[in-house]
Design an enzyme around this catalytic site. Structure first.
Site, PDB file in Angstrom:
ATOM      1  CB  CYS A  77      -1.069   0.008   1.264  1.00  0.00           C
ATOM      2  SG  CYS A  77      -0.059  -0.514   2.674  1.00  0.00           S
ATOM      3  CB  SER A  78       0.772   4.382   0.666  1.00  0.00           C
ATOM      4  OG  SER A  78      -0.307   4.340   1.505  1.00  0.00           O
ATOM      5  CB  CYS A  79       3.666   1.393   4.980  1.00  0.00           C
ATOM      6  SG  CYS A  79       2.045   0.291   5.437  1.00  0.00           S
TER       7      CYS A  79
END
Lengths: 225, 99
Positions: free
Chosen positions: A131-133
């Site tokens: 995702c976009s951690c």
């Protein structure tokens, strides 16, 4: 004002055309489409407020707090680590505790921050393929490219090619270490201190620390650049 | 509660298909790596995503993989690595040869 015409004509960058019969094109509204996720967000937010779980002001304050975080936070941490070996050791040992000591609120979602140090031998670079951690507590919101499918899929598979596209070419005897931050850890790259910065103050050093070098796609700015 | 694996242990990521909010990337399933460190115990995100309590807590490790083994066509030295955070229930000991 009737026609939103608040700039002067005749300036140098007037490269758009005007539709016939209209003096000037309007900029599209940002909230022009009520999409499914938007409808869900509004419904959830209104329910939370109606049921007394959150207040509108608490939601506003949380957004304000998120927006106030920026790479300047991470830069302050990096600059301190460059000038203070004891702080650097503490940062590499327990980044949450070290950053809390510098005055950062690291309690967002109880995430564990891990600082990874770049050296002549090892270059670290961070991605979240799922995702976009991102270490938002220290760097704010991630750049659009960090969330792009292209970066996420390519950097785990051909990191040296991706680094080269960012202008970072590394010798073969430097290990490239990609960190896929998939779970409860967030990674901050501690870049190498640039050469010829011995006389610089902590504030001057912080100005050399860019967002990109803390993600690991580049080195810190060089002194005098 | 003690972590099952120690730094230096050889492990293999379980090669299973599982639905839901899985934090183990598909591309690494079935691959072997080495435990770099134990990262602590965390609520299980695969459960939290469905509003369950996420207990018992799950051990999380940072596993180091050799890029050239993960991607046969990898361009770069054999020393390049890929570190991924993986929960214990996705790992099995890999002391023997790959099945």
């Amino acid at each position: 004002m009737s026609d939103h015409h608040d700039h002067h004509h005749g300036h140098d960058h007037h490269d758009h055309s005007h539709p016939p019969g209209q003096k000037h094109p309007f900029q599209a509204d940002v909230d022009d489409t009520l999409t499914y996720p938007r409808r869900m967000e509004i419904a959830l937010r209104e329910l939370l407020i109606e049921k007394g779980i959150l207040t509108a002001d608490e939601i506003r304050a949380a957004i304000e707090d998120m927006d106030s975080r920026s790479p300047a936070g991470g830069a302050k941490v990096v600059a301190r680590a460059w000038v203070d070996p004891e702080f650097k050791a503490a940062l590499l040992e327990d980044a949450n505790a070290a950053c809390t000591r510098l005055g950062f609120d690291m309690s967002i979602r109880e995430l564990k921050l891990v600082a990874v140090e770049n050296t002549p031998e090892v270059h670290n670079i961070v991605v979240c393929t799922l995702c976009s951690c991102y270490p938002r507590a220290l760097l704010g919101l991630p750049p659009a490219w960090y969330k792009s499918f292209a970066y996420r899929s390519r950097v785990v598979n051909e990191p040296r090619a991706v680094l080269a596209e960012f202008g970072t070419t590394l010798p073969d005897n430097t290990v490239v270490r990609v960190h896929d931050s998939t779970a409860d850890l967030r990674y901050l790259v501690l870049p190498m201190r640039p050469a010829n910065t011995e006389g610089m103050s902590e504030e001057q050093l912080a100005a050399l620390v860019t967002r990109d070098c803390m993600i690991g796609v580049s080195a810190a700015r060089s002194a005098g650049a | 509660m003690n972590p099952q694996f120690q730094p230096g242990d050889k492990v293999r990521v379980r090669k299973i298909d599982a639905p839901g909010h899985i934090r183990t990337p598909y591309y690494i399933r079935g691959h072997e790596g080495v435990v770099e460190r134990f990262c602590g115990y965390f609520k299980n995100p695969e459960e939290l995503a469905y509003f369950r309590p996420g207990t018992p807590l799950k051990a999380l490790y940072r596993i180091r993989f050799v890029q050239a083994q993960v991607w046969p066509q990898y361009i770069g030295p054999k020393s390049d690595t890929l570190d991924i955070d993986i929960y214990e229930h996705w790992l099995e000991a890999a002391s023997e040869a790959r099945p």
